[in-house]
Design a protein around this motif. Structure first.
Motif, PDB file in Angstrom:
ATOM      1  N   LEU A  11      60.722  27.429 -41.551  1.00  0.00           N
ATOM      2  CA  LEU A  11      59.294  27.276 -41.855  1.00  0.00           C
ATOM      3  C   LEU A  11      58.915  28.045 -43.111  1.00  0.00           C
ATOM      4  CD1 LEU A  11      57.835  27.627 -38.237  1.00  0.00           C
ATOM      5  CD2 LEU A  11      57.820  25.556 -39.643  1.00  0.00           C
ATOM      6  N   ARG A  30      57.164  26.408 -46.276  1.00  0.00           N
ATOM      7  CA  ARG A  30      55.746  26.653 -46.516  1.00  0.00           C
ATOM      8  C   ARG A  30      55.493  27.823 -47.463  1.00  0.00           C
ATOM      9  NH1 ARG A  30      51.944  24.705 -43.385  1.00  0.00           N
ATOM     10  NH2 ARG A  30      50.817  25.132 -45.313  1.00  0.00           N
ATOM     11  N   GLU A  72      41.860  32.420 -40.662  1.00  0.00           N
ATOM     12  CA  GLU A  72      42.614  31.193 -40.379  1.00  0.00           C
ATOM     13  C   GLU A  72      43.056  31.123 -38.915  1.00  0.00           C
ATOM     14  OE1 GLU A  72      42.738  28.919 -42.535  1.00  0.00           O
ATOM     15  OE2 GLU A  72      42.094  30.052 -44.307  1.00  0.00           O
ATOM     16  N   GLU A 121      54.945  27.552 -35.545  1.00  0.00           N
ATOM     17  CA  GLU A 121      54.540  26.653 -36.630  1.00  0.00           C
ATOM     18  C   GLU A 121      53.085  26.873 -36.996  1.00  0.00           C
ATOM     19  OE1 GLU A 121      55.537  22.581 -35.987  1.00  0.00           O
ATOM     20  OE2 GLU A 121      57.568  23.022 -35.303  1.00  0.00           O
ATOM     21  N   ARG A 122      52.244  27.005 -35.982  1.00  0.00           N
ATOM     22  CA  ARG A 122      50.822  27.239 -36.236  1.00  0.00           C
ATOM     23  C   ARG A 122      50.596  28.559 -36.960  1.00  0.00           C
ATOM     24  NH1 ARG A 122      47.206  28.420 -31.259  1.00  0.00           N
ATOM     25  NH2 ARG A 122      45.497  29.473 -32.304  1.00  0.00           N
ATOM     26  N   ASP A 175      51.649  28.228 -40.610  1.00  0.00           N
ATOM     27  CA  ASP A 175      50.631  27.442 -41.305  1.00  0.00           C
ATOM     28  C   ASP A 175      49.437  28.313 -41.667  1.00  0.00           C
ATOM     29  OD1 ASP A 175      52.104  25.130 -41.204  1.00  0.00           O
ATOM     30  OD2 ASP A 175      51.059  24.276 -39.480  1.00  0.00           O
ATOM     31  N   ALA A 204      50.350  30.533 -44.532  1.00  0.00           N
ATOM     32  CA  ALA A 204      50.403  29.776 -45.782  1.00  0.00           C
ATOM     33  C   ALA A 204      49.002  29.554 -46.340  1.00  0.00           C
ATOM     34  CB  ALA A 204      51.109  28.441 -45.553  1.00  0.00           C
ATOM     35  N   ARG A 205      48.058  29.243 -45.456  1.00  0.00           N
ATOM     36  CA  ARG A 205      46.671  29.053 -45.924  1.00  0.00           C
ATOM     37  C   ARG A 205      46.088  30.369 -46.433  1.00  0.00           C
ATOM     38  NH1 ARG A 205      46.503  26.035 -41.111  1.00  0.00           N
ATOM     39  NH2 ARG A 205      45.276  27.671 -40.075  1.00  0.00           N
TER      40      ARG A 205
END
Length: 475
Positions: free
Chosen positions: A376, A380, A414, A446-447, A450, A453-454
């Protein structure tokens, strides 16, 4: 009431101007808020006066006054007459900005869900509980059946142990606190690794210890020169170490280095407290070494727990030490608690014979999580560097720039709570690192990535706040 000096707080606030492109006071307030939420400013701590902090940071007093006002509005500090501004957490009814939604993901803890079948072990333990209800339940050493199981496991691992060399505690953190209170006098030096387990820092400091740091890195492990010099120059009363599956790097100390460490500690009269909470979570296929205490005899106190391997909801840990040291710890213990819950001990006694199989299953879970996290991050966040992780539940990831606190702060927006790198060090270091657990289910992992990354993208879009070096590294 503890007081945080302006100089110390300024150290914690290194890089606070990078927090955002808004007003300076808001960036300052955001960073102080994170320090409170992250535990680096303990609740009830008195913050420095506005004028003193302004001088330490090189900003106007208006900036600091506005930041403190924003923190009061959000409920993160309280101004008391005669006591200045004190760190607090918002009351549930406070009108501060709401936390992210109910599905907030918490990566600040490296944990695994309970093992399958834990309820079945509990049912078997309940069947044995009637044999204990006629007793007081107050026992500083613990249920004999569990101490026998713990002692037998140490013996099988190569460290002959009898039940009267084991004390059952309310988790590993409780064990660390008991040892610290028993063997650290106010002003004593205590050797610690850096980075390390932050709650151990707190326990050792609360006992009055002055911490002496020795570096551990993902690439090179323990800085042996610094380790030897720290022992020889400071003669610490205690050394707190994680030589097997170190938290957060996952490293293991080589055998020859252990031997030299034990020899030097013996010459200096230093007790070594070895935290084995994750010692059998090695993921690289190699066999776990014999317990560290097999090298040090009475000098080594060993701490263990089922919190990481079985379930954090079973608050069972233990101390393995010589009889005299355990008696000393027992005398200290009765001043604060009267023993460990009996039913929890019986549950762990039921599952201990199956521990080898339990650990094998956990290692499989963790290997899969480690590999997924690596994939990941490559996809990402390719500029972040995840080192090889030989064991444990976490990766000590290098962000390439001193922005860990900014990432942790932005991640909250986030929907992710994660501890910034400095949480695992002293005096604000490790802003280039983030401890990312890979012990969570795949969909949560994964969440979480993510969300990181944001958060990282939001920081990268702020070229005004970032310095040229950091901007070049992000680019």
């Amino acid at each position: 009431m503890a007081t945080l000096s302006a100089r110390s707080l300024a150290t914690f606030l290194t890089g606070w101007r990078l927090s955002g492109a808004g007003a300076a006071y808001q960036s300052l307030a955001d960073r102080v808020r994170l320090l409170v939420l992250d535990g680096r400013i303990p609740l009830g701590t008195r913050l420095p006066a506005e004028r003193e902090l302004a001088a330490a940071l090189g900003v106007s007093r208006t900036t600091v006054s506005s930041a403190y006002a924003a923190l009061r509005d959000s409920g993160h500090i309280e101004s008391l007459r005669g006591s200045g501004s004190v760190a607090r957490l918002p009351h549930p009814s406070a009108t501060s900005a709401p936390e992210p939604a109910d599905d907030l993901l918490d990566f600040s803890k490296a944990t695994l869900p309970a093992i399958p079948g834990v309820a079945a072990y509990a049912e078997r333990a309940v069947m044995k509980l009637p044999a204990f209800v006629g007793e007081s339940g107050y026992d500083p050493y613990g249920v004999l059946a569990l101490r026998e199981q713990i002692a037998a496991r140490y013996t099988r691992r190569g460290l002959p142990t009898s039940p009267d060399e084991v004390m059952v505690t309310i988790g590993a953190q409780h064990a660390i606190s008991l040892v610290a209170r028993a063997f650290v006098a106010r002003g004593d030096r205590v050797l610690v690794e850096s980075p390390s387990y932050p709650h151990a820092f707190e326990a050792l400091r609360n006992a009055g210890g002055r911490l002496v740091q020795v570096a551990v890195t993902s690439e090179d492990g323990w800085d042996e020169t610094a380790l030897q010099q720290a022992l020889q120059r400071t003669s610490p009363s205690l050394g707190y170490l994680m030589p097997d599956t170190h938290n957060p790097t996952g490293r293991r100390m080589p055998h020859d280095q252990r031997e030299r460490l034990v020899a030097t500690a013996a010459r200096q009269g230093t007790r070594l407290v070895v935290d084995e909470t994750m010692s059998e979570m090695q993921l690289d296929g190699s066999e776990a070494p014999t317990p560290f205490a097999s090298l040090g005899g009475d000098l080594v106190i060993t701490i263990g727990s089922v919190g990481k391997s079985v379930w954090g909801g079973l608050r069972i840990g233990w101390i393995r030490a010589n009889r005299d040291d355990l008696q000393r710890i027992a005398r200290i213990r009765f001043a604060n608690d009267l023993g460990t819950p009996v039913l929890d001990q019986l549950i762990v006694a039921e599952l201990m014979p199956d521990m080898d199989g339990i650990l094998a299953g956990r290692r499989t879970q963790l290997r899969e999580g480690r590999d997924l996290l690596a994939a990941l991050l490559r996809r990402r966040l390719p500029t972040w560097r995840m080192p090889e992780v030989p064991g444990g539940l976490t990766a000590w990831v290098n962000l390439g720039a001193p922005i860990s606190s900014q990432v942790a702060l932005a991640a909250r927006s986030e929907g992710l709570v994660i501890a910034a790198g400095p949480r695992f060090g002293i005096d604000g270091v490790f802003e280039r690192f983030l401890r990312i657990p890979f012990s969570y289910p795949p969909e949560e992992l994964e969440r979480g990535v993510d969300a990181l990354a944001r958060a990282y993208a939001a920081i990268s879009r702020n070229p005004i706040a970032l310095g040229a070096e950091e901007l070049a590294q992000i680019a």
